[in-house]
Design an enzyme around this catalytic site. Sequence first.
Site, PDB file in Angstrom:
ATOM      1  N   GLU A 165       9.915  15.380  15.091  1.00 43.87           N
ATOM      2  CA  GLU A 165      10.392  15.245  13.712  1.00 43.87           C
ATOM      3  C   GLU A 165       9.680  16.296  12.855  1.00 43.87           C
ATOM      4  O   GLU A 165       8.456  16.306  12.785  1.00 43.87           O
ATOM      5  CB  GLU A 165      10.039  13.843  13.213  1.00 43.87           C
ATOM      6  CG  GLU A 165      10.487  13.564  11.806  1.00 43.87           C
ATOM      7  CD  GLU A 165      10.112  12.152  11.364  1.00 43.87           C
ATOM      8  OE1 GLU A 165       8.982  11.727  11.645  1.00 43.87           O
ATOM      9  OE2 GLU A 165      10.960  11.496  10.748  1.00 43.87           O
ATOM     10  N   LYS A 186       0.856  -1.195   0.000  1.00 44.90           N
ATOM     11  CA  LYS A 186       0.000   0.000   0.000  1.00 44.90           C
ATOM     12  C   LYS A 186       0.891   1.243   0.000  1.00 44.90           C
ATOM     13  O   LYS A 186       1.446   1.629   1.027  1.00 44.90           O
ATOM     14  CB  LYS A 186      -0.945   0.034   1.195  1.00 44.90           C
ATOM     15  CG  LYS A 186      -2.098   0.999   0.899  1.00 44.90           C
ATOM     16  CD  LYS A 186      -2.656   1.693   2.084  1.00 44.90           C
ATOM     17  CE  LYS A 186      -1.892   2.843   2.640  1.00 44.90           C
ATOM     18  NZ  LYS A 186      -1.710   4.008   1.743  1.00 44.90           N
ATOM     19  N   CYS A 203      13.685  10.023   7.076  1.00 46.73           N
ATOM     20  CA  CYS A 203      13.519   9.532   8.450  1.00 46.73           C
ATOM     21  C   CYS A 203      14.817   9.682   9.230  1.00 46.73           C
ATOM     22  O   CYS A 203      14.810   9.912  10.426  1.00 46.73           O
ATOM     23  CB  CYS A 203      13.075   8.086   8.421  1.00 46.73           C
ATOM     24  SG  CYS A 203      14.070   7.082   7.325  1.00 46.73           S
ATOM     25  N   GLU A 263       9.393   0.639  10.851  1.00 43.63           N
ATOM     26  CA  GLU A 263      10.469   1.610  10.561  1.00 43.63           C
ATOM     27  C   GLU A 263       9.833   2.981  10.688  1.00 43.63           C
ATOM     28  O   GLU A 263       9.066   3.388   9.819  1.00 43.63           O
ATOM     29  CB  GLU A 263      11.000   1.406   9.141  1.00 43.63           C
ATOM     30  CG  GLU A 263      11.647   0.060   8.886  1.00 43.63           C
ATOM     31  CD  GLU A 263      12.976  -0.105   9.583  1.00 43.63           C
ATOM     32  OE1 GLU A 263      13.519   0.891  10.091  1.00 43.63           O
ATOM     33  OE2 GLU A 263      13.460  -1.245   9.653  1.00 43.63           O
TER      34      GLU A 263
END
Length: 505
Positions: A399, A189, A298, A264
């Site tokens: 983040e 997906k 990331c 992750e």
Amino acid sequence: METLKEQKFAALDTKREFYQLIINGERKDSLNGGVYTVINPATGEKAAEVSKASIEDAEEAVRAARNAFDHGNWRHFPVNKRSRTLNKIAGIMRSRFNELVELEILNTGKSLAAAQGQVMQAIEDFEFYAGAIVGHRGAVNSMPGSFQNVTEKEPVGVCAQIIPWNYPLMMAAWKIAPAIAAGCSVIVKPASPTPLTALVLGEICMEAGVPAGVVNVVPGAGSDVGNFLVEHRDVDKVAFTGSTAIGKDIMAKASQTLKRVTLELGGKSPNIIFEDADIDAAVDGSLFGIFYNSGQSCEARSRLYVHEHVYDEFIAKFIEKTKRLKLGNPFSKDTHVGAIINRDQLNVIDGYVKSAVADGATVLTGGKEAKIDGYENGFWYEPTVIINVNHEMEAVKEEIFGPVAVVMEFKDEKEAIHLANDSQYGLGSALWTKDHARATRVSKQIEAGIVMINCPFSAFPGTPFGGYKQSGFGRELCIETLDLYTETKSMISYYGSRPLNPFAL
Ligand code: NAD
């Protein structure tokens, strides 16, 4: 309906107006006719239209994957044959390298150099797992008496693979390559904004001879299609790359059926510049560490800690070079920093910068939306450097996922390690020093899955990639990943000459 089989699995041109779902070896429209428009972030214009998977399409994909796994022959192929097929996928990707690069840029607005590197790495992932799977095997273990234990690695089953928008093709490759190498079936997906290269990769898998149902690709909303896959009883594993918040939700939901889960997740990676570092190398590496992929990484090294003795020199050089970074035409080899994925993300980035300023921080450069001639309707943000920050600020804790670096001073090694570890995240980290003993000592104390020592790069096929703490668990890109797509079966046999009679009856 046109099927891939009827076309001898030939993939269509990479770049086109309309992309369909890949289910059971066929290109398909969504069952409810849903279609959505994908935007080119660099220009704000339409990039393509895409079939939007519904729950019914996701159900069909799960049935196809389940059927391919339970009744198909992919998992039973000799490992050399699976390996050859992975190499064939890589070969087709190589032959279409420029097309894939172009499509990735069209869908993400990332710079040419970034897209080229990521497409190349996606290719190398398939090549790596084509080799790695051949050596991934069970064992004969020592046992007492006349017993023998043989372990086999069996594919874990049907895997839902949910991926983010920042590296659309590379993340699809990181997921698909080890899973199908191990003999699993997958339902991928992609993130809604960036389905194009994952869909083309699905077609390439068919073209290379992956049997129908082994690789399915269903772009759709995370909240319905993604969630549906996570909760589905016939899905054995969820491999997720995305934000920590959604990762937590997925882990909770997957627990209801005890699915295998790998996560992750996000990061807020520290980058430490010691007083003995090669400052010019540290400046160049730190620029790449935060501004590569427009900071939408990331493992972006977004928290910079600089020793007080070299702080002024580092900051002066870092700002001077940040100001020289070129934004603009993503297809130009001179462009360093590409677009931001969409207006929402642009607002998120700007919100963090504004909150830092409201909290007393100082923006040394950038700090606002970038206006670029010819790209007025696209989504761009100026490379931004912020000082006078502390660990209470949201912009330092969270983040940002954009081109924003926060910079602080430190006094000694102990403080640097404390600051680096003072985060909920633990994905990447970097340190710059000429002292080998210090590099080793500090690396061992950093709470992160990856430590880059005098080096700006973090991801190579064969090198484990993944996080500590709330950056998730499980490792990608390496041999260990194959363990996460397999179950170990222990077979214990007895070869003694006398029959066993444990109850002595
Ligand atoms: P996201 O978490 O919003 O979405 C990721 C994927 O999950 C998308 O496909 C989305 O549609 C899907 N999703 C959303 N809600 C869902 C739900 N309830 N159930 C199932 N699926 C759902 O992340 P994003 O904004 O696409 O990507 C950015 C994030 O990804 C950042 O946090 C970044 O750090 C992380 N990331 C991590 C790595 C890594 O290797 N650790 C690599 C790349 C990106």
